[in-house]
Design an enzyme around this catalytic site. Structure first.
Site, PDB file in Angstrom:
ATOM      1  N   HIS A 362      30.312  32.207  36.023  1.00  0.00           N
ATOM      2  CA  HIS A 362      29.071  32.138  35.235  1.00  0.00           C
ATOM      3  C   HIS A 362      28.883  30.830  34.490  1.00  0.00           C
ATOM      4  CE1 HIS A 362      27.829  36.422  35.516  1.00  0.00           C
ATOM      5  NE2 HIS A 362      29.126  36.604  35.688  1.00  0.00           N
ATOM      6  N   LYS A 550      17.765  32.646  22.468  1.00  0.00           N
ATOM      7  CA  LYS A 550      18.997  32.666  23.258  1.00  0.00           C
ATOM      8  C   LYS A 550      20.141  32.378  22.295  1.00  0.00           C
ATOM      9  CE  LYS A 550      17.181  29.255  25.798  1.00  0.00           C
ATOM     10  NZ  LYS A 550      17.378  29.678  27.184  1.00  0.00           N
ATOM     11  N   ARG A 551      21.399  32.495  22.755  1.00  0.00           N
ATOM     12  CA  ARG A 551      22.489  32.131  21.880  1.00  0.00           C
ATOM     13  C   ARG A 551      22.379  30.677  21.437  1.00  0.00           C
ATOM     14  NH1 ARG A 551      26.776  35.712  20.859  1.00  0.00           N
ATOM     15  NH2 ARG A 551      27.667  33.888  19.821  1.00  0.00           N
ATOM     16  N   LYS A 556      22.371  24.227  24.977  1.00  0.00           N
ATOM     17  CA  LYS A 556      21.051  24.853  25.115  1.00  0.00           C
ATOM     18  C   LYS A 556      19.981  24.064  24.347  1.00  0.00           C
ATOM     19  CE  LYS A 556      23.105  29.484  25.702  1.00  0.00           C
ATOM     20  NZ  LYS A 556      22.622  29.993  27.009  1.00  0.00           N
ATOM     21  N   THR A 658      18.670  33.789  32.108  1.00  0.00           N
ATOM     22  CA  THR A 658      17.944  34.988  32.541  1.00  0.00           C
ATOM     23  C   THR A 658      16.752  35.232  31.624  1.00  0.00           C
ATOM     24  OG1 THR A 658      19.652  36.218  31.343  1.00  0.00           O
ATOM     25  CG2 THR A 658      19.788  36.216  33.745  1.00  0.00           C
ATOM     26  N   LYS A 662      12.617  36.586  32.086  1.00  0.00           N
ATOM     27  CA  LYS A 662      11.930  37.602  31.279  1.00  0.00           C
ATOM     28  C   LYS A 662      10.611  37.057  30.730  1.00  0.00           C
ATOM     29  CE  LYS A 662      16.549  39.244  30.292  1.00  0.00           C
ATOM     30  NZ  LYS A 662      17.718  39.154  29.382  1.00  0.00           N
TER      31      LYS A 662
HETATM   32  O1  73E Z   1      23.569  30.643  32.262  1.00  0.00           O
HETATM   33  C1  73E Z   1      24.104  31.845  31.749  1.00  0.00           C
HETATM   34  C2  73E Z   1      23.941  32.942  32.798  1.00  0.00           C
HETATM   35  O2  73E Z   1      22.582  33.211  33.019  1.00  0.00           O
HETATM   36  C3  73E Z   1      25.571  31.672  31.408  1.00  0.00           C
HETATM   37  O3  73E Z   1      25.702  30.708  30.395  1.00  0.00           O
HETATM   38  C4  73E Z   1      26.157  32.992  30.945  1.00  0.00           C
HETATM   39  O4  73E Z   1      25.999  33.945  32.018  1.00  0.00           O
HETATM   40  C5  73E Z   1      24.632  34.204  32.331  1.00  0.00           C
HETATM   41  C6  73E Z   1      24.611  35.284  33.392  1.00  0.00           C
HETATM   42  O5  73E Z   1      25.067  34.801  34.612  1.00  0.00           O
HETATM   43  C7  73E Z   1      27.580  32.881  30.591  1.00  0.00           C
HETATM   44  N1  73E Z   1      28.189  33.474  29.544  1.00  0.00           N
HETATM   45  C8  73E Z   1      29.466  33.134  29.598  1.00  0.00           C
HETATM   46  N2  73E Z   1      29.653  32.331  30.614  1.00  0.00           N
HETATM   47  N3  73E Z   1      28.474  32.167  31.231  1.00  0.00           N
HETATM   48  C9  73E Z   1      30.510  33.562  28.675  1.00  0.00           C
HETATM   49  C10 73E Z   1      31.743  32.911  28.667  1.00  0.00           C
HETATM   50  C11 73E Z   1      32.719  33.322  27.795  1.00  0.00           C
HETATM   51  C12 73E Z   1      32.503  34.368  26.941  1.00  0.00           C
HETATM   52  C13 73E Z   1      31.284  35.026  26.943  1.00  0.00           C
HETATM   53  C14 73E Z   1      30.289  34.614  27.811  1.00  0.00           C
END
Ligand code: 73E
Length: 824
Positions: A362, A550-551, A556, A658, A662
Site C-alpha cells: 500500500h 484525509k490523514r 499529502k 480513495t 468518493k
Molecule cells: O494511498 C493510500 C491508499 O489509498 C495509502 O497511503 C494507504 O492505503 C490506501 C489503501 O490502499 C496506506 N496506509 C498505510 N500504508 N498505505 C499504512 C501504513 C502503516 C500503518 C497504517 C497504514
C-alpha cells in the site's frame, strides 16, 4: 442476485423495538434516552439479519467453497446501523416504522459511535472490500483485532489537536456476537527446546517457559446488498490464560499470572494511530502475532474439520490476503502449524504456504517499511524466528543460484539482513501474488522500489486499483443524489456502478443540470449546518466548497494548501476589489499523536482560519474551516457537499488514495497531481474535467535521485512565496509566539538531519498549484460547463467501485466461486 427471503413487517418491527427497550432498560420507548433508543433499534435490526447469518455459514459448511481470509490490523467500519438497513434493502421501511413510533432515524443513527478500528485509507479499504465481498456473494472472513480503544477522538483546543480516548464499546456493541467456543491460545517468549523423536526420526520443536494469552473472537455481521449473504468480520479480544486467583498461586506463578494478565490487557488496548509510519514498538509486533496466530489456527482447524484432519490441500480452499506487511508473520505461523502441529516436512509445508498467502503493498514511503530488529523478534517469537531464518537461508540460496557472485542482490533482497527482519521481503518471497493498489503505484513498485524482486519473479506481480463502496458513499451518504439517479435509470447502479454512464446523456440537459446542482446545493446547506453546530462558524453555501480531508501527512501536502490560502489572502488585501468567486476552504485531518510537524500544520491552519475569518475587510471572499474529528460518519456528509476535491500529494507518494474516488462519485472536480489513482480518474473523465498541476512522478523521482532541488532559489526569486514564508515566522499568524511555526519554515528551506529541504516539493509545485486554483475559479464561473464537468465526474466513477476491485481479486488472485445463500 439471490432473492431476499426474509420478509419484513413494519408492525412486527415496531413491536420488537418497543419490547427490546423494555427488556434491555425496563422502559417504555418514550421514556428511553437516545442511546437506549439506538440500542433497541439496533437489536431489532440484528434480528432481521440473524437467519441470513446462520444460513450463510450453513451454506459455507455444506458447500465447502474456497474462502478468503482478509487479514488486516485495521478495519475502519464507521457506523453499522444505517449501512445494515441499506444492505437489507429496508432503509425506508424501517425509517417509516420509526417515524410511526415518533422517532427520527437521523437522530438514532447519530447515537452510534463509529467503529474506528483503523487510521485512514488502508483500514477503510478493508471495510469497503468486506461490503463488496458480501454483495458479490463471495465466501470471506475479515480477520482483525477488537481494539478496546480505536482511533482517538480529536478535539481542537485553542487551535491545537488534543487526543481524547475513544471508548467505543462503553455502551456495548449491539451487532457483535462473542464466540467463546472458538478461543485459541497464543504464545509469546520463552525458548525453543528441540529434540529428535526416535520413533519418527523427526526433529521436534517445543516452545518452553512462554507467556500466553487466550484469543477470543467476536463476530460482526457483514451484510451483502439485496442478497442473503452475511459474512463475518472476526475481531479478536485477549483474555488472560487463568483468571487470576491470588490464593492458588505460589510465588513463581504469582509473577507469571500477573504478567499474563497484563499481556492480555495490553495487547488489544489501543490501535496505533500512525498512518504510513512504522514506529517499531514491541507491543505492535505482539498485536500482529496475536491476531494472526488466532486467525490462522482457526482457519486451519476449520479446514481440517471439513477434510478428515488432512491439511495437505489447504490451498484449494483457503487463501490469506495480507493487507500490507502488518500481518506477514502469518507466513511463518502457517509454516509452524503445518510442521510442528501437523507433522509436515519443510518442503511440503512451504509448498502449501506459498500457494495460500498473497500480499498487497500500500505504500512506497520508506518510513512505513516494517523492519524488526532480530533481537526483539527472536525474543518475542522464538519459534517463528527460527522458521523465518530458515526461509531466509533458503531464499538467499535461491538468489545466489540465480545471480552467482552478486552480493548486492543478497543485500537488497534477503529477508534477514543488517540485523533486521524485513517484512516486505518475507511477504514477497512467500506470497504467490504481490499487488499494488493503482496502476502508477504498481509501475513504481516494478520499476523502482521492488525492481529486484520483480526481475526475479515477475509472474507474482499484478495491479488491483482500489475502489470504494457506492452503498455507503452514495446511497447512504447522499440520499438526494441517490434518489435522483434511481429516478432516472433505476436502481441497478447500486450493485453495478458502471450503469451511471447511462446518465451521461443528461449532461447536455439544462433541467437535469439544474437538478444536479440543486442537490449539490442542498448538500452544502447540510454541511454548513453541521459546521455551524460543531465549529460555530457560518459558511456560505453559495461559495465554492474546496475540500481536503484525509490523514495529516507531509506527503499529502496540507501545507501547500494552507500556504496558498495565505498567498490568496495577501492578494485580496493588496487588491480589495479583486474579482474572485467566494471560496470556503475546508480541512479535516487527524495527525498521529507523536508527529510534531503534522500537529504544527493543524495549528497553522486554525490560526490562519482565525485571522482570515475575522477580517471583515475581505467581505467573506474566503473562509477557512477545520472540521474537528474527521471520521467515516462525518466524511459521508462532507463528500456529498464538495465542489473541489484536493488530491495534491507529491507525485509518486500516494499509492492510490480513495477519498479522490468518493469526491468524484458525489460530483466534485479533482484538483490534483498525477499521483496514485488520480491518474486513472483523469483517464476516465478526460483531461478537461479535472485540473492537474505539479511535477510528474518521474520528475520527482529524478530529483530525488539527484539529491533534491534548491528551494532557496525559489525563495530568493519569488516575492509572493517569500512573503508567505516570512509570515510563518513574523508572528502574523502566531501573535502569542512568533517562533511557533519555525519548524515548518525550516522544513521548507533548510536541510536538517540528513533530510532534504522541502522534501515534498511544496515550493517547487507552488506556482503551478496557484495557477490551477485560478483555473478552478475561472471554470466555476461558467455554471453550465461546471455542472457538466462535475456530472461527468460522478457518472464516470463506475470503474472505482470496490465491486470491480473485488471481482478482480476474486477471479485473478483468490480464485473464489460465488456462493449464493438460500434462507429456509
Ligand atoms: O494511498 C493510500 C491508499 O489509498 C495509502 O497511503 C494507504 O492505503 C490506501 C489503501 O490502499 C496506506 N496506509 C498505510 N500504508 N498505505 C499504512 C501504513 C502503516 C500503518 C497504517 C497504514
Amino acid at each position: 442476485m439471490t432473492d431476499t427471503a426474509v420478509s419484513f413487517s413494519k408492525e412486527e418491527f415496531k413491536k420488537k423495538v418497543v419490547s427490546n427497550c423494555k427488556s434491555l432498560y425496563r422502559k417504555n420507548i418514550d421514556e428511553a434516552d437516545k442511546q437506549q433508543v439506538f440500542q433497541s433499534v439496533a437489536y431489532a435490526v440484528k434480528d432481521l439479519i440473524i437467519d441470513k447469518w446462520i444460513a450463510t455459514h450453513k451454506t459455507y459448511d455444506k458447500e465447502d467453497p474456497k474462502v478468503v481470509y482478509y487479514m488486516s490490523m485495521e478495519f475502519l467500519m464507521g457506523r453499522a446501523l444505517g449501512n445494515n438497513m441499506i444492505n437489507l434493502t429496508k432503509y425506508n421501511e424501517i425509517k417509516e416504522a420509526l417515524e410511526e413510533l415518533g422517532l427520527d432515524i437521523n437522530v438514532i443513527e447519530d447515537q452510534e459511535p463509529d467503529a474506528a478500528l483503523g487510521n485512514g485509507g488502508l483500514g477503510r479499504l478493508a471495510a469497503c472490500f468486506l461490503d463488496s465481498l458480501a454483495t458479490l456473494e463471495y465466501p470471506a472472513y475479515g480477520c482483525g483485532i477488537r481494539y478496546k480503544y480505536g482511533m482517538f477522538k480529536q478535539e481542537i483546543k485553542d487551535g491545537y489537536q488534543v487526543e481524547v480516548p475513544d471508548n467505543w464499546l462503553k455502551d456495548g456493541n449491539p451487532f457483535e456476537i462473542k464466540r467463546s467456543e472458538y478461543k485459541y491460545e497464543v504464545k509469546f517468549g520463552g525458548y525453543v527446546r528441540s529434540y529428535r523423536d526416535e520413533a519418527s526420526g523427526r526433529d521436534i520443536f517445543v516452545q518452553e517457559d512462554y507467556r500466553s494469552v487466550i484469543a477470543v473472537p467476536y463476530d460482526l455481521p457483514v451484510i451483502g446488498y439485496g442478497n442473503n449473504t452475511v459474512n463475518s468480520l472476526r475481531i479478536w479480544d485477549a483474555e488472560p490464560v487463568n483468571t487470576f486467583n491470588l490464593s492458588s498461586f505460589d510465588k513463581g506463578d504469582y509473577q507469571k499470572a500477573i504478567e499474563e494478565e497484563n499481556l492480555a490487557k495490553n495487547i488489544v488496548e489501543v490501535l496505533y494511530p500512525n498512518d504510513n509510519h512504522y514506529a517499531g514498538k514491541e507491543l505492535r509486533l505482539k498485536q500482529q502475532y496475536f491476531f494472526v496466530s488466532a486467525s490462522v489456527q482457526r482457519a486451519v482447524d476449520r479446514y481440517k474439520s471439513m477434510h478428515n484432519g488432512d491439511v495437505r490441500k489447504l490451498y484449494e480452499k483457503v487463501t490469506f490476503q495480507l493487507n500490507d506487511t502488518h500481518p506477514t508473520v502469518a507466513v511463518a505461523e502457517l509454516m509452524r502449524i503445518l510442521m510442528d502441529e501437523n507433522g509436515l516436512e519443510w518442503d511440503e509445508a512451504w509448498d502449501i504456504t506459498t500457494k495460500t498467502v498473497a500480499y498487497t503493498n500500500h505504500t512506497i514511503m520508506a518510513e512505513a517499511l516494517e523492519k524488526w530488529p532480530i533481537e526483539l523478534f527472536s525474543r518475542l517469537l522464538p519459534r517463528i524466528y527460527q522458521i523465518v531464518e530458515e526461509i531466509n537461508r533458503r531464499f538467499v540460496e535461491e538468489i545466489k543460484a540465480k545471480y552467482p557472485g552478486d552480493q548486492e542482490k543478497v543485500r537488497k533482497m534477503a529477508v534477514i539482513y543488517d540485523g533486521q527482519v524485513k517484512m516486505a521481503h518475507l511477504a514477497i518471497c512467500a506470497g504467490y501474488s504481490v499487488n499494488g493498489v493503482a496502476k502508477l503505484h504498481t509501475e513504481i513498485l516494478e520499476k523502482q522500489e521492488l525492481k529486484d524482486f520483480y526481475e526475479m519473479m515477475p509472474e507474482k506481480f499484478n495491479n488491483k486499483t482500489n475502489g470504494i463502496t457506492q452503498r455507503r458513499f452514495l446511497l447512504h451518504a447522499n440520499p438526494l443524489l441517490a434518489d435522483w439517479i434511481t429516478d432516472k435509470i433505476g436502481d441497478g447502479w447500486i450493485t453495478d456502478l458502471k450503469q451511471l454512464e447511462k446518465l451521461l446523456v443528461y449532461v447536455n440537459d439544462e433541467k437535469a443540470r439544474q437538478e444536479f446542482m440543486q442537490i449539490k446545493h442542498k448538500n452544502k446547506v447540510r454541511l454548513a449546518k453541521y459546521i455551524k453546530e460543531h465549529n460555530g462558524i457560518d459558511v456560505n453555501p453559495d461559495s465554492i466548497f474546496d475540500v481536503q480531508v484525509k490523514r495529516l501527512h507531509e506527503y499529502k501536502r496540507q501545507l501547500l494548501n494552507i500556504l496558498h490560502i495565505m498567498y490568496l489572502y495577501n492578494e485580496i488585501k493588496k487588491n480589495p476589489d479583486m474579482d474572485i468567486v467566494p471560496r470556503t476552504f475546508i480541512f479535516g485531518a487527524k495527525a498521529a499523536a507523536g508527529y510534531k510537524i503534522a500537529k504544527q500544520t493543524i495549528k497553522l491552519i486554525n490560526n490562519v482560519a482565525e485571522v482570515i475569518n475575522n477580517d471583515e475587510s475581505i467581505n467573506g471572499k474566503i473562509k477557512v474551516v477545520f472540521i474537528e474529528n474527521y471520521r467515516v460518519s462525518n466524511a459521508e456528509i462532507i463528500f456529498a457537499a464538495a465542489d473541489v476535491s484536493e488530491q495534491i500529494s507529491t507525485a509518486s507518494k500516494e499509492a492510490s488514495g480513495t477519498g479522490n474516488m468518493k469526491f468524484m462519485l458525489n460530483g466534485a472536480m479533482t484538483l490534483g497531481t498525477m499521483d496514485g489513482a488520480n491518474v486513472e480518474i483523469v483517464q476516465e473523465v478526460g483531461a478537461d474535467n479535472a485540473v492537474i498541476f505539479g511535477l510528474s512522478s518521474d520528475e520527482v523521482i529524478r530529483y530525488e535521485n539527484e539529491g533534491g532541488y534548491d528551494p532557496m532559489e525559489i525563495f530568493n526569486n519569488d516575492q509572493d512565496i517569500r512573503e508567505v514564508l516570512m509570515e510563518l515566522i513574523n508572528g502574523k499568524y502566531s501573535k502569542e509566539d512568533p517562533e511557533m511555526f519555525r519548524d515548518i519554515y525550516n522544513s521548507l528551506l533548510n536541510t536538517q538531519e540528513g533530510r532534504r529541504a522541502d522534501t515534498y516539493f511544496i515550493l517547487k509545485d507552488f506556482c503551478s498549484y496557484a495557477d490551477a486554483q485560478k483555473k478552478i475559479d475561472e471554470r466555476y464561473r461558467d455554471e453550465k460547463s461546471w455542472a457538466k464537468t462535475v456530472m461527468i465526474n460522478s457518472f464516470k466513477a463506475g470503474k472505482f467501485s470496490s465491486d470491480r476491485t473485488i471481482e478482480e481479486y476474486a477471479t485473478e488472485i483468490w480464485k473464489l466461486t460465488k456462493t449464493p445463500v438460500k434462507v429456509q
